[in-house]
Design a protein around this motif. Structure first.
Motif, short mmCIF file in Angstrom:
data_model
loop_
_atom_site.label_atom_id
_atom_site.label_comp_id
_atom_site.label_asym_id
_atom_site.label_seq_id
_atom_site.Cartn_x
_atom_site.Cartn_y
_atom_site.Cartn_z
N GLY A 22 0.95 -1.20 0.19
CA GLY A 22 -0.12 -0.02 0.07
C GLY A 22 0.85 1.20 -0.15
O GLY A 22 2.10 1.11 0.05
N PRO A 23 0.30 2.36 0.14
CA PRO A 23 1.08 3.57 0.10
C PRO A 23 1.86 3.84 1.29
O PRO A 23 3.14 3.93 1.20
CB PRO A 23 -0.12 4.78 0.13
N GLN A 24 1.56 3.17 2.25
CA GLN A 24 2.43 3.43 3.56
C GLN A 24 3.16 2.16 3.87
O GLN A 24 4.21 1.84 4.32
CB GLN A 24 1.69 3.96 4.80
N GLN A 25 2.23 1.17 3.84
CA GLN A 25 2.72 -0.24 4.33
C GLN A 25 1.87 -1.36 3.84
O GLN A 25 1.00 -1.03 2.88
CB GLN A 25 2.51 -0.31 5.98
N LEU A 26 2.09 -2.67 4.01
CA LEU A 26 1.30 -3.63 3.38
C LEU A 26 0.09 -3.44 3.61
O LEU A 26 -0.64 -3.18 4.85
CB LEU A 26 1.99 -5.09 4.05
N GLU A 27 -0.86 -3.98 2.81
CA GLU A 27 -2.29 -3.84 3.02
C GLU A 27 -3.13 -5.09 2.55
O GLU A 27 -2.53 -5.77 1.69
CB GLU A 27 -2.90 -2.59 2.72
N MET A 28 -4.21 -5.18 2.79
CA MET A 28 -5.41 -6.10 2.23
C MET A 28 -6.53 -5.14 1.80
O MET A 28 -6.99 -4.37 2.64
CB MET A 28 -6.00 -7.02 3.07
N VAL A 29 -7.10 -5.21 0.59
CA VAL A 29 -8.06 -4.63 0.13
C VAL A 29 -9.32 -5.72 0.29
O VAL A 29 -9.22 -6.72 -0.10
CB VAL A 29 -7.87 -4.23 -1.27
N HIS A 30 -10.38 -5.05 0.98
CA HIS A 30 -11.51 -6.10 1.28
C HIS A 30 -11.37 -7.45 1.47
O HIS A 30 -11.65 -8.13 0.96
CB HIS A 30 -12.32 -6.01 0.01
N PRO A 31 -10.43 -7.39 2.86
CA PRO A 31 -10.21 -8.84 3.30
C PRO A 31 -11.54 -9.27 3.94
O PRO A 31 -12.54 -8.46 4.28
CB PRO A 31 -9.29 -8.59 4.35
N GLU A 32 -11.67 -10.48 4.14
CA GLU A 32 -12.61 -11.28 4.80
C GLU A 32 -12.35 -11.20 6.16
O GLU A 32 -11.11 -11.23 6.56
CB GLU A 32 -12.66 -12.81 4.61
N PHE A 33 -12.85 -10.83 7.25
CA PHE A 33 -12.27 -10.55 8.56
C PHE A 33 -13.54 -11.15 9.64
O PHE A 33 -14.61 -11.27 9.34
CB PHE A 33 -11.80 -9.33 8.75
#
Ligand code: ADP
Ligand code: MG
Length: 692
Positions: free
Chosen positions: A120-131
């Motif tokens: 991601g822009p700042q750090q690792l990310e997940m887009v629309h994860p199941e949570f």
């Protein structure tokens, strides 16, 4: 029990409505369900710590929410950050969310989420994860699953969960019935077909997960072997059937081809001359030509095709030239018209959306044989098109067409009791070993030389942090009257996210480049809007084309001399090479900028340096094969083409000698098994339906 004669509706929970949807996936029988194999797996059996996350992996992780806020940037979104005990952080990003979801992600809550990790822009990310929220790190009431989750190819209105239920019901059925073994008994050692199907659909908790994900599990290999055998049998059938039929006799007496070549403002390359000779001897040979011409982007394939067309027209036959998209077809129309009209031949034009009168005229002229060369899209092989005397079909970028579609164009000549010659062209460099298998029905020619004077494309890799400099470079190029491609890439399966990314970039670039005329093309747009945007760019009514990878194939805008490819680290070598090939088509020095995020993997670094070192598509294809190990993306099959359910030619290369032996054995000793095998794996794609 022949499971291919049991209808899906026999399964619990499958009514007529569901059966209709399944039909779209070509599933009508119980056997079809069993051979509808998972395209990949999700691994929810282990929890990966935030500190161990790597972009590209689809994993389950856990952490405590440290912040959660709604952002109002270009688009409203919810950004939630979770952290582990060592303060490693991961962002969870949602573009669609409701208040309830927002409340569940309160600061201090422990969540477990599943999704694809990306930068991601700042750090690792997940887009629309199941949570889901869990009460403690070691909460066992809600333990991750104990086996891999299969992910099936689905279609609109048919969800993963229903697909899982349907396959489950079919597997229950399989418990009391056997599925027919069709490979020779000598091969069926080790895993039975039944066991292999059970394992691949529902890997038990005890299965070797890595072996399954990498495809070298015995169950997978059993199915792969059978699938490859079925394909080879099918291809042999097609080829035999065609080669046994008559072909248009091409006696080349006129000199149309000579006239065409003499009128060119340049000399043909030796490679072009050689391939034209190969085509000529096919055409004169009395058997239907089945030839694939492979040539790197810009190698001049169209002209070679035009030469073949000239010979065929000279012999009194018609030629159909087909491309997979309207843009490409139109390009061919322009090229062919440019070459043939001065010689007194008008080129016919057929596409999906023509005015009624225009269409009628075009069809009539083709039917009467007045149109000698017809150029078009899929529209060329619709029912209502009938040729007077079709002698040659030319199919460009053939991997975009299915086997079935290729066949239906062959049928167009059948009225004459001859099968038209067929020439297919592709720019995708296919290493020779693979070409032998995936295109085994075709003979093979290579244009391994570029026209002289082509300037090599300069390729540079620039970190995204220096994006502003790149935008300035774009501005400079536009000021000089050049045109620029800006390609947005994401690896998500979702076209929606891809489209979003392109739209965001469009807005950003418009802000930075207020004077530039900008167009946008992505897969979610209407075909007509796409065409319009492309034509704008082609006609230099726009300076900058922001696009997703939809522009990968064949587009020819010689004035475009700069291409920016975002997230270049995520793309495969061959794909990058194809994209880069959109520039360097004129005489101007062209450049390609690969924008990348920092923290490149070794593989990504190797890819980028290969591209910087060479412009040679064949070298790049070989490199690609070396670099691309199985499991670059966890559990995703890296098929060169989407035609296989479970086999992966690169991964399963070592099986090819066995496939040949088994195929020959079946043809010689078990001819009655040929069709059942083909039907089982290829269904309607099989030659039986092609009427050859
Ligand atoms: P591709 O193989 O990618 O389809 P094209 O057939 O579109 O390539 O050719 C790319 C460009 O090169 C066209 O503008 C074509 O007219 C030109 N071209 C083809 N052959 C030669 C040649 N021998 N010398 C110079 N230019 C050529
Ligand atoms: Mg081309």
């Amino acid at each position: 029990m022949d499971l291919s004669s049991v209808a899906v509706t026999k399964l619990k929970g499958v009514g007529p409505k569901l059966a209709d949807k399944l039909k779209r996936l070509k599933i009508t029988s119980l056997q079809d369900v069993l051979f509808h194999l998972p395209s990949r797996y999700q691994d929810r059996t282990r929890i990966v710590g935030i500190g161990d996350l790597v972009p590209g992996l689809e994993v389950m992780t856990t952490g405590v929410v440290v912040s959660c806020e709604v952002l109002f940037r270009r688009r409203r979104s919810l950004l939630c950050v979770i952290a582990d005990r060592e303060s490693n952080q991961l962002s969870l990003r949602f573009f669609h969310f409701n208040q309830q979801q927002q409340q569940r992600l309160r600061v201090g809550t422990r969540v477990r989420c599943f999704g694809e990790v990306r930068r991601g822009p700042q750090q690792l990310e997940m887009v629309h994860p199941e949570f889901q929220t869990v009460s403690s790190a070691s909460d066992s009431s809600d333990a991750p699953e104990n086996a891999l989750t299969p992910v099936y190819p689905v279609t609109e209105g048919l969800h993963q969960l229903s697909m899982r239920k349907i396959t489950q019901a079919a597997l229950e059925y399989l418990k009391s019935f056997d599925v027919e073994e069709l490979l020779p008994e000598s091969v069926n050692q080790g895993v039975s077909l039944k066991q292999a199907l059970m394992t691949v659909h529902r890997p038990g908790a005890d299965v070797d997960i890595d072996a399954l994900l990498q495809g070298n599990h015995a169950a997978v290999q059993r199915l792969v072997l059978e699938e490859l055998v079925a394909h080879r049998l099918s291809v042999q059938q097609i080829r035999n059937a065609i080669k046994q039929q008559g072909a248009p006799l091409i006696n080349i007496e006129g000199d149309l081809c000579q006239q065409l070549v003499s009128a060119l403002p340049f000399e043909l390359t030796n490679a072009q001359l050689r391939v034209i000779e190969e085509l000529k001897s096919d055409l004169e040979g009395g058997m239907p030509m089945l030839r694939l011409v492979q040539g790197d982007v810009g190698s001049g394939k169209t002209l070679v095709a035009a030469a073949a067309a000239a010979m065929v027209v000279d012999a009194g036959y018609q030629v159909a030239v087909m491309a997979p998209t309207e843009i490409l077809a139109e390009q061919h129309l322009v090229s062919f018209s440019g070459w043939f009209e001065p010689l007194g031949l008008k080129i016919g034009w057929l596409k999906g959306k023509l005015g009624a009168k225009q269409k009628r005229d075009a069809l009539e002229s083709i039917a009467l044989g007045h149109t000698k060369i017809a150029v078009g899209t899929h529209a060329l092989f619709q029912q209502d098109v009938s040729f007077n005397k079709l002698g040659l079909t030319i199919v460009d970028e053939q991997h975009r067409f299915g086997v079935h579609q290729r066949l239906s164009l062959r049928e167009k000549g059948v009225e004459l009791d001859v099968v038209p010659h067929q020439l297919t062209m592709t720019a995708t460099p296919i290493p020779r070993t693979l070409a032998m298998t995936s295109y085994a029905d075709l003979d093979y020619s290579v244009i391994d030389e570029l026209p002289p004077g082509r300037q090599a494309i300069t390729t540079v890799a620039i970190p995204n942090a220096r994006r502003i400099e790149v935008i300035e470079r774009v501005a400079e190029a536009i000021k000089q009257g050049k045109q620029v491609y800006w390609v947005c890439t994401l690896i998500e399966e979702s076209e929606a996210l891809q489209a979003n990314a392109a739209e965001d970039t469009l807005i950003e670039l418009q802000e930075c480049l207020p004077d530039a005329r900008v167009s946008l093309v992505h897969g979610r747009m209407h075909a007509t809007d796409k065409e319009r945007a492309m034509m704008q760019f082609k006609n230099h009514e726009s300076d900058l084309l922001v696009a997703t990878t939809v522009i990968e194939v064949g587009v020819d805008v010689p004035n475009a001399s700069l291409i920016i490819i975002e997230n270049a680290e995520r793309l495969g070598l061959s794909q990058l090479h194809q994209l880069r090939g959109r520039v360097g088509r004129g005489s101007v020095q062209s450049s390609c900028v690969l924008l990348f995020e920092p923290g490149l993997s070794q593989r990504a670094r190797d890819r980028i340096s290969t591209l910087r070192e060479t412009n040679d598509g064949f070298l790049i294809a070989e490199r690609d094969l070396e670099l691309r190990g199985a499991g670059e993306v966890l559990g995703t099959r890296q098929t060169g083409s989407a035609q296989f359910r479970i086999a992966d030619l690169m991964r399963d290369k070592k099986l090819l000698p066995a496939v040949k032996t088994i195929t020959d054995d079946i043809t010689a000793n078990h001819p009655d098994r040929v069709m059942p095998l083909i039907m089982r794996w290829l269904g309607e794609e099989s030659p039986e339906y092609g009427n050859v």
